[in-house]
Write a protein that holds these residues in place. Structure first.
Motif, PDB file in Angstrom:
ATOM      1  N   TYR A  12      -3.123  47.665  69.151  1.00  0.00           N
ATOM      2  CA  TYR A  12      -1.890  46.934  69.451  1.00  0.00           C
ATOM      3  C   TYR A  12      -1.819  46.846  70.966  1.00  0.00           C
ATOM      4  CZ  TYR A  12       2.761  45.081  68.714  1.00  0.00           C
ATOM      5  OH  TYR A  12       3.840  44.245  68.658  1.00  0.00           O
ATOM      6  N   HIS A  15      -1.428  41.429  75.600  1.00  0.00           N
ATOM      7  CA  HIS A  15      -2.110  40.364  76.331  1.00  0.00           C
ATOM      8  C   HIS A  15      -1.504  39.004  76.014  1.00  0.00           C
ATOM      9  CE1 HIS A  15      -4.926  43.479  77.166  1.00  0.00           C
ATOM     10  NE2 HIS A  15      -5.279  43.599  75.902  1.00  0.00           N
ATOM     11  N   GLY A  16      -1.639  38.079  76.966  1.00  0.00           N
ATOM     12  CA  GLY A  16      -1.192  36.716  76.728  1.00  0.00           C
ATOM     13  C   GLY A  16      -0.517  36.127  77.948  1.00  0.00           C
ATOM     14  N   GLU A  21       4.794  37.743  75.073  1.00  0.00           N
ATOM     15  CA  GLU A  21       3.629  38.495  74.612  1.00  0.00           C
ATOM     16  C   GLU A  21       3.501  39.827  75.354  1.00  0.00           C
ATOM     17  OE1 GLU A  21       0.247  35.444  73.254  1.00  0.00           O
ATOM     18  OE2 GLU A  21       0.973  35.061  75.282  1.00  0.00           O
ATOM     19  N   SER A  26       1.081  42.429  70.295  1.00  0.00           N
ATOM     20  CA  SER A  26       0.448  41.810  69.145  1.00  0.00           C
ATOM     21  C   SER A  26      -0.701  42.693  68.653  1.00  0.00           C
ATOM     22  CB  SER A  26      -0.089  40.433  69.550  1.00  0.00           C
ATOM     23  OG  SER A  26      -0.611  39.749  68.441  1.00  0.00           O
ATOM     24  N   TYR A  28      -4.598  43.234  67.658  1.00  0.00           N
ATOM     25  CA  TYR A  28      -5.899  42.743  68.103  1.00  0.00           C
ATOM     26  C   TYR A  28      -6.997  43.430  67.311  1.00  0.00           C
ATOM     27  CZ  TYR A  28      -3.503  40.686  72.046  1.00  0.00           C
ATOM     28  OH  TYR A  28      -2.666  39.932  72.813  1.00  0.00           O
ATOM     29  N   LEU A  71      -7.913  36.907  77.194  1.00  0.00           N
ATOM     30  CA  LEU A  71      -8.815  37.816  76.495  1.00  0.00           C
ATOM     31  C   LEU A  71     -10.173  37.898  77.195  1.00  0.00           C
ATOM     32  CD1 LEU A  71      -8.058  36.898  72.768  1.00  0.00           C
ATOM     33  CD2 LEU A  71      -7.054  38.699  74.183  1.00  0.00           C
ATOM     34  N   SER A  97     -10.310  39.587  69.366  1.00  0.00           N
ATOM     35  CA  SER A  97      -9.547  38.657  68.536  1.00  0.00           C
ATOM     36  C   SER A  97      -8.064  38.992  68.580  1.00  0.00           C
ATOM     37  CB  SER A  97     -10.004  38.743  67.077  1.00  0.00           C
ATOM     38  OG  SER A  97     -11.382  38.474  66.960  1.00  0.00           O
ATOM     39  N   LYS A  98      -7.254  37.951  68.758  1.00  0.00           N
ATOM     40  CA  LYS A  98      -5.801  38.103  68.653  1.00  0.00           C
ATOM     41  C   LYS A  98      -5.422  37.687  67.235  1.00  0.00           C
ATOM     42  CE  LYS A  98      -2.912  37.153  72.008  1.00  0.00           C
ATOM     43  NZ  LYS A  98      -1.995  36.505  72.972  1.00  0.00           N
ATOM     44  N   PRO A 101      -2.105  34.499  66.375  1.00  0.00           N
ATOM     45  CA  PRO A 101      -1.709  34.082  67.719  1.00  0.00           C
ATOM     46  C   PRO A 101      -0.541  33.092  67.684  1.00  0.00           C
ATOM     47  CG  PRO A 101      -3.668  32.898  67.046  1.00  0.00           C
ATOM     48  CD  PRO A 101      -3.389  33.922  65.977  1.00  0.00           C
ATOM     49  N   MET A 109      -6.581  34.168  63.306  1.00  0.00           N
ATOM     50  CA  MET A 109      -6.916  34.832  64.567  1.00  0.00           C
ATOM     51  C   MET A 109      -7.674  33.876  65.467  1.00  0.00           C
ATOM     52  SD  MET A 109     -10.113  37.436  63.765  1.00  0.00           S
ATOM     53  CE  MET A 109      -9.692  37.956  62.128  1.00  0.00           C
ATOM     54  N   THR A 111     -10.603  34.161  68.563  1.00  0.00           N
ATOM     55  CA  THR A 111     -11.589  35.127  69.037  1.00  0.00           C
ATOM     56  C   THR A 111     -12.344  34.580  70.232  1.00  0.00           C
ATOM     57  OG1 THR A 111     -11.912  35.938  66.772  1.00  0.00           O
ATOM     58  CG2 THR A 111     -13.635  36.458  68.366  1.00  0.00           C
TER      59      THR A 111
END
Length: 121
Positions: A12, A15-16, A21, A26, A28, A71, A97-98, A101, A109, A111
């Motif tokens: 968890y 990022h973003g 975010e 989020s 991952y 990412l 990978s989120k 998203p 996801m 990636t």
């Protein structure tokens, strides 16, 4: 030469590019693959002669804890640390990978995948 893979490391993180975010965070997924000469460890049965996957997992968790907008930045940090801290590794590949998203659609996801080789090859 051999390959060690860590699949589906769940983290968890925050990022973003969106401010939200960074506040909400989020889920991952990180998948990691490293190539190294595993012939010595196959003979000696000694952890010191191989790539310690506990160390790999620690690098992933520590770098995922540092907030980034992209990412790609996280993946680069993971790859750099692996090649710096684990000399036996000749090549590393990481997929970050989120999950779910926030891109305005039903997407499981997104990636990014990056690969880095040791320069002295």
């Amino acid at each position: 030469m051999g390959t060690i893979k860590l699949k589906n490391i769940r983290v968890y993180a925050y990022h973003g590019c969106l401010v939200e975010e960074g506040k909400i965070g989020s889920d991952y997924r990180v998948d990691l693959s490293v190539k190294a000469d595993l012939s010595k460890s196959a003979q000696t049965d000694d952890l010191a002669d191989t790539v310690d996957y506990v160390h790999l997992n620690l690098i992933v968790k520590q770098e995922m804890a540092i907030r980034s907008k992209l990412l790609e930045q996280v993946a680069k940090r993971i790859l750099d640390r692996i090649l710096i801290e684990i000399p036996i590794v000749k090549l590393a590949k990481v997929e970050v990978s989120k999950i779910n998203p926030p891109i305005g659609g039903n997407v499981a996801m997104v990636t990014i995948e990056m690969l880095k080789k040791r320069k002295d090859l």
